[in-house]
Write a protein that holds these residues in place. Structure first.
Motif, PDB file in Angstrom:
ATOM      1  N   LEU A  17       0.816  -1.228   0.000  1.00 16.49           N
ATOM      2  CA  LEU A  17       0.000   0.000   0.000  1.00 16.49           C
ATOM      3  C   LEU A  17       0.842   1.266   0.000  1.00 16.49           C
ATOM      4  CD1 LEU A  17      -2.726  -0.986   2.649  1.00 16.49           C
ATOM      5  CD2 LEU A  17      -2.766  -1.327   0.170  1.00 16.49           C
ATOM      6  N   HIS A  18       2.149   1.123   0.079  1.00 15.90           N
ATOM      7  CA  HIS A  18       3.023   2.308   0.104  1.00 15.90           C
ATOM      8  C   HIS A  18       4.253   2.011  -0.743  1.00 15.90           C
ATOM      9  CE1 HIS A  18       5.189   5.561   2.744  1.00 15.90           C
ATOM     10  NE2 HIS A  18       5.630   5.561   1.499  1.00 15.90           N
ATOM     11  N   LEU A  19       4.149   2.388  -2.005  1.00 12.83           N
ATOM     12  CA  LEU A  19       5.194   2.057  -2.976  1.00 12.83           C
ATOM     13  C   LEU A  19       5.202   3.135  -4.046  1.00 12.83           C
ATOM     14  CD1 LEU A  19       5.491   0.591  -6.039  1.00 12.83           C
ATOM     15  CD2 LEU A  19       7.163  -0.030  -4.304  1.00 12.83           C
ATOM     16  N   HIS A  20       6.340   3.775  -4.226  1.00 12.16           N
ATOM     17  CA  HIS A  20       6.467   4.801  -5.273  1.00 12.16           C
ATOM     18  C   HIS A  20       6.982   4.117  -6.540  1.00 12.16           C
ATOM     19  CE1 HIS A  20       6.171   8.072  -2.216  1.00 12.16           C
ATOM     20  NE2 HIS A  20       6.646   7.117  -1.446  1.00 12.16           N
ATOM     21  N   LEU A  21       6.217   4.185  -7.611  1.00 15.94           N
ATOM     22  CA  LEU A  21       6.660   3.500  -8.838  1.00 15.94           C
ATOM     23  C   LEU A  21       8.043   3.983  -9.266  1.00 15.94           C
ATOM     24  CD1 LEU A  21       3.401   3.289 -10.989  1.00 15.94           C
ATOM     25  CD2 LEU A  21       4.714   1.378 -10.035  1.00 15.94           C
ATOM     26  N   ALA A 197      -1.654  10.629   2.937  1.00 12.53           N
ATOM     27  CA  ALA A 197      -0.540  11.585   2.980  1.00 12.53           C
ATOM     28  C   ALA A 197       0.615  10.994   3.776  1.00 12.53           C
ATOM     29  CB  ALA A 197      -0.976  12.905   3.626  1.00 12.53           C
ATOM     30  N   HIS A 198       1.835  11.267   3.300  1.00  8.91           N
ATOM     31  CA  HIS A 198       3.009  10.955   4.112  1.00  8.91           C
ATOM     32  C   HIS A 198       2.998  11.916   5.304  1.00  8.91           C
ATOM     33  CE1 HIS A 198       4.375   8.814   0.611  1.00  8.91           C
ATOM     34  NE2 HIS A 198       5.592   8.597   1.075  1.00  8.91           N
ATOM     35  N   ALA A 199       3.146  11.376   6.490  1.00  8.76           N
ATOM     36  CA  ALA A 199       3.225  12.234   7.684  1.00  8.76           C
ATOM     37  C   ALA A 199       3.886  11.444   8.798  1.00  8.76           C
ATOM     38  CB  ALA A 199       1.832  12.688   8.120  1.00  8.76           C
ATOM     39  N   ASP A 221       0.800   7.608   5.543  1.00 14.67           N
ATOM     40  CA  ASP A 221       1.983   6.899   5.049  1.00 14.67           C
ATOM     41  C   ASP A 221       3.160   7.176   5.987  1.00 14.67           C
ATOM     42  OD1 ASP A 221       0.724   5.708   2.806  1.00 14.67           O
ATOM     43  OD2 ASP A 221       0.600   7.710   1.918  1.00 14.67           O
ATOM     44  N   HIS A 222       3.751   6.114   6.450  1.00 21.76           N
ATOM     45  CA  HIS A 222       4.778   6.095   7.517  1.00 21.76           C
ATOM     46  C   HIS A 222       4.098   6.216   8.884  1.00 21.76           C
ATOM     47  CE1 HIS A 222       8.245   5.907   4.927  1.00 21.76           C
ATOM     48  NE2 HIS A 222       7.815   6.951   4.239  1.00 21.76           N
ATOM     49  N   GLY A 223       4.004   7.433   9.432  1.00 20.56           N
ATOM     50  CA  GLY A 223       3.304   7.595  10.712  1.00 20.56           C
ATOM     51  C   GLY A 223       4.052   7.096  11.925  1.00 20.56           C
ATOM     52  N   SER A 278       7.284  -1.312   1.046  1.00 17.46           N
ATOM     53  CA  SER A 278       8.700  -1.159   0.658  1.00 17.46           C
ATOM     54  C   SER A 278       9.085   0.242   0.204  1.00 17.46           C
ATOM     55  CB  SER A 278       9.082  -2.210  -0.377  1.00 17.46           C
ATOM     56  OG  SER A 278       8.365  -2.042  -1.547  1.00 17.46           O
ATOM     57  N   ASP A 279       8.143   1.172   0.017  1.00 17.16           N
ATOM     58  CA  ASP A 279       8.437   2.581  -0.257  1.00 17.16           C
ATOM     59  C   ASP A 279       9.170   2.759  -1.601  1.00 17.16           C
ATOM     60  OD1 ASP A 279       8.218   5.267   0.357  1.00 17.16           O
ATOM     61  OD2 ASP A 279       9.741   5.287   1.919  1.00 17.16           O
ATOM     62  N   ASP A 280      10.493   2.652  -1.602  1.00 17.55           N
ATOM     63  CA  ASP A 280      11.303   2.823  -2.821  1.00 17.55           C
ATOM     64  C   ASP A 280      12.314   1.681  -2.888  1.00 17.55           C
ATOM     65  OD1 ASP A 280      10.429   5.685  -3.640  1.00 17.55           O
ATOM     66  OD2 ASP A 280      10.922   5.844  -1.513  1.00 17.55           O
TER      67      ASP A 280
END
Ligand code: ADE
Ligand code: ZN
Length: 337
Positions: A17-21, A197-199, A221-223, A278-280
């Motif tokens: 759910l948290h992955l930047h292409l 939102a990333h926060a 996102d993160h938190g 995995s984010d990036d």
């Protein structure tokens, strides 16, 4: 070479759910696309690129990450990027994904919105047909830019809303608090888009309050900085707001000195709706299985805890109740196997 992963983790059905292409761009593909598009890179070899991936903080990473994304120019490039990620998902038994992309990184270079969306969406459709991987797509606003620029981006996205499910907020967090984007999130909400939102990645717990109260986000996102504020923890538990945590990212960007200090399992035990992402992955040393692996190695993550983390991902996803039911069934079959 990364170490082989645990067999039980390979088999665990997973959700991202948290992955930047743009963060899945492997150095090999970066070189291939640079050559194909006649772009000169400041690195001489794949090894040199990999050696450059040492970061002291989020901004260090972002500087390199935006540079890498410059090789993406044509529909085919966005397709190839997304398709490579989908193959990785298939290999790692990922059954559902909700990736982000950063339109402003590309529109600022004159890349049309249609080019990005058609490449990404075509790959998603192929991934669903060939691998059965379901998806939702979230476009992020770059928070180091102005809210007016975010509003222009939302305007540009209007013809493509059939392919965009939500909006998010990423890039340099410190000094760019969520409330800077109150108006654009309100417009996106009226358009029926999901909001995230990333926060609380590098920013304080107050940014999480602001994302909830000013932007009305459905996920954070993160938190991870939530733990600094007991009142916020209570609110997040009571309202079941998901936190999409990214363990390898947090260590690579020095949010934690090492994985044994990561607080994700403490958060899980407190009853927070945390999940693993995995984010990036190309920049942070691993995809979702490697993230789970690192938790086993450093925090003795158990199979039961891993299953709870995936259950959280399922309940936090933006898919239909039907698809959630199917994914839970896959997870239950895995539990019983
Ligand atoms: N863009 C890509 N990865 C990011 C992260 N971890 N935080 C903020 N913006 C990002
Ligand atoms: Zn992120």
């Amino acid at each position: 070479m990364s170490k082989p992963s645990y067999d039980w983790l390979n088999k665990l059905p997973k959700i991202e759910l948290h992955l930047h292409l743009e963060g899945t761009l492997e150095p090999e593909l970066m070189f291939e696309l640079a050559q194909r598009n006649g772009i000169s890179l400041s690195y001489k070899s794949v090894e040199e690129v990999k050696a450059a991936y040492q970061f002291n903080n989020l901004q260090d990473f972002l500087d390199i990450y935006y540079q890498g994304a410059q090789v993406l120019k044509f529909e085919e490039d966005f397709y190839d990027l997304t398709w490579a990620y989908l193959n990785k998902c298939h290999e790692q038994n990922v059954i559902h994904i909700e990736p982000f992309f950063d339109p402003q990184t590309h529109t600022s270079r004159g890349i049309p919105f249609a080019t990005m969306i058609s490449g990404i969406s075509r790959a998603f459709d192929d991934g669903e047909k060939e691998f059965g991987i379901s998806y939702r797509l979230v476009m992020c606003f770059l928070r180091h830019l102005s809210e007016d620029e975010a509003i222009e981006t939302l305007e540009l996205a209007k013809p493509f809303l059939a392919n965009i499910d939500g909006v998010g907020l990423d890039s340099s967090e410190l000094n760019n608090p969520p409330e800077k984007f109150t108006e654009v999130f309100s417009q996106a909400q009226k358009m029926g888009l999901k909001l995230v939102a990333h926060a609380g990645e590098e920013g304080p717990a107050g940014y999480i309050w602001s994302a909830l109260d000013n932007l009305n986000v459905q996920r954070i996102d993160h938190g991870i900085r939530a733990l600094d504020d007991p009142e916020l923890v209570v609110r997040l538990i009571e309202t079941k707001i998901p936190l999409t945590v990214c363990p390898l990212s947090n260590v690579k960007l020095r949010v934690f000195d090492n994985m044994s200090q990561h607080t994700i399992l403490m958060m899980l035990d407190l009853g927070l709706c945390v999940c693993v992402n995995s984010d990036d992955p190309s920049y942070f040393g691993g995809y979702i299985t490697e993230n789970f692996n690192a938790l086993v190695d450093s925090l003795s993550l158990s199979k039961e805890q891993a299953i709870r983390l995936v259950e959280n991902s399922i309940s936090s996803s933006f898919v239909s109740e039907d698809r959630k039911f199917t994914m839970l069934k896959l997870l239950n079959d895995y539990k019983d196997s």
